[in-house]
Design an enzyme around this catalytic site. Sequence first.
Site, mmCIF file in Angstrom:
data_model
loop_
_atom_site.group_PDB
_atom_site.id
_atom_site.type_symbol
_atom_site.label_atom_id
_atom_site.label_comp_id
_atom_site.label_asym_id
_atom_site.label_seq_id
_atom_site.Cartn_x
_atom_site.Cartn_y
_atom_site.Cartn_z
ATOM 1 N N ARG A 100 21.405 9.978 -64.629
ATOM 2 C CA ARG A 100 20.739 8.838 -63.975
ATOM 3 C C ARG A 100 21.651 7.612 -63.964
ATOM 4 N NH1 ARG A 100 17.787 5.716 -66.938
ATOM 5 N NH2 ARG A 100 16.580 7.291 -68.019
ATOM 6 N N TYR A 138 13.050 -4.258 -40.428
ATOM 7 C CA TYR A 138 12.616 -2.861 -40.545
ATOM 8 C C TYR A 138 11.250 -2.834 -41.250
ATOM 9 C CZ TYR A 138 12.207 1.916 -42.081
ATOM 10 O OH TYR A 138 11.722 3.180 -42.321
ATOM 11 N N LYS A 147 20.372 7.758 -42.020
ATOM 12 C CA LYS A 147 20.613 7.657 -40.574
ATOM 13 C C LYS A 147 22.035 8.143 -40.231
ATOM 14 C CE LYS A 147 16.509 6.034 -40.904
ATOM 15 N NZ LYS A 147 16.194 4.624 -40.983
HETATM 16 C C1 LIG Z 1 15.415 3.817 -41.839
HETATM 17 C C2 LIG Z 1 15.772 2.416 -42.075
HETATM 18 C C3 LIG Z 1 15.537 1.803 -43.322
HETATM 19 C C4 LIG Z 1 14.847 2.525 -44.468
HETATM 20 O O1 LIG Z 1 15.589 3.597 -44.927
HETATM 21 P P1 LIG Z 1 14.921 4.943 -45.557
HETATM 22 O O2 LIG Z 1 16.118 5.774 -45.841
HETATM 23 O O3 LIG Z 1 14.004 5.497 -44.525
HETATM 24 O O4 LIG Z 1 14.182 4.537 -46.782
HETATM 25 C C5 LIG Z 1 15.934 0.491 -43.465
HETATM 26 N N1 LIG Z 1 16.502 -0.202 -42.453
HETATM 27 C C6 LIG Z 1 16.732 0.357 -41.251
HETATM 28 C C7 LIG Z 1 17.366 -0.448 -40.177
HETATM 29 C C8 LIG Z 1 16.372 1.680 -41.017
HETATM 30 O O5 LIG Z 1 16.578 2.217 -39.813
#
Ligand SMILES: *Cc1c(COP(=O)(O)O)cnc(C)c1O
Length: 368
Positions: A42, A94, A190
């Site tokens: 961790r 977001y 992403k």
């Molecule tokens: C998806 C996203 C997040 C959150 O990320 P997760 O991995 O889904 O927790 C934050 N900011 C933006 C711009 C995103 O597209």
Amino acid sequence: MKLETLAIHGGNVITDSEKPAIQPITLSTTFIHQPDSMIYSRATNPNRNALEKLLAGLEHGEAAAAFSSGNAAGVSVFQALEPGSHIIAPDDMYHGLKNAILQLFKGVLEASFVDMTDLSNVEAALRPNTKLIWVETPSNPLLKITDIRAVAKIAKAHDAILACDNTFATPVFQNPLDLGADIVMHSSTKYFGGHSDILGGALISKKVNDFWEKIRIVQRVGGAVPSPMDCYYLCRSIKTLAYRMKGHAEHGGLLATYLVNHPEVDGVYYPGLKNHPGHDIAASQMTGFGGVVSFLVRKGPEAADKLISHLCYFTNATSLGGVESLIERRAASEGPDTLTPQNLIRVSVGLEHMDDLLADMDQAFSKI
Ligand SMILES: *Cc1c(COP(=O)(O)O)cnc(C)c1O
């Protein structure tokens, strides 16, 4: 090293005496006690260390921390603030992170959500206890552009930390730390992951300072850390990030141009378009405009749903940044409080051949 080279070599830390060419996945949660050894997974583990070193290099920061999701990364910044601190964030932040501020930190932190495309809104929102200014550019899903250099000046003059959600641009197209930000945040779910199969997040700091040490404590004690497996796969995905981003941006530009010329489309949001209100600022702080395009369907939300239902290569699903094209009517995902227009469709343009994607759009539009 240039970014492409760093992306391939920067995350490959050989930790095995047999010298495999590619770093192994160290699944062990614990380490044999010896001077300077790692102790417990961790706190640190070889694969997360390698990923963090890579991320720090890509974003030109002194250190990085990897998390189990983008939200966990963002929330860690809020957790590292003193109670009673005030945050200024974009009105179209977001939605998951906006909800985190409003729900998890209710009564603990103060927040103002403003339209940051007009900097006077940021100035007007400053309070004596403003400790953090949060920027998201390009923003989700309207692709609004915020001038990072200008907000950095405001933050500096007020002794506030500037954090930038760089998920849409990635370090391939934008390095907020070079533009005056103190911290960069990513949802590595992403473009970093790039294949819609890893959940993760990251923070990168320009300096290793007191605030960063607090974030480290949130990461290691709070424990919202990614598994060694996820760290390994992220390092692997990042090797192709630069080339994927070039493809995404080329396809984003082509789809935006196609949509601008389509009679069934009312408006197109893509910072690469010359008539996008943030185009000049985007061009001054980004080297490419990314692969997310939003547009309004002239006939309304029902026609938008119908369009999506007739597409073959664009999957009707939330999220973005994968090699496969994803599409959704965004307001339906964001829920009843959303400010997003009901007829707005957001597309994460993938790396399929553009002829196939545009032909698919053509046949689906012909059915509404
Ligand atoms: C998806 C996203 C997040 C959150 O990320 P997760 O991995 O889904 O927790 C934050 N900011 C933006 C711009 C995103 O597209």
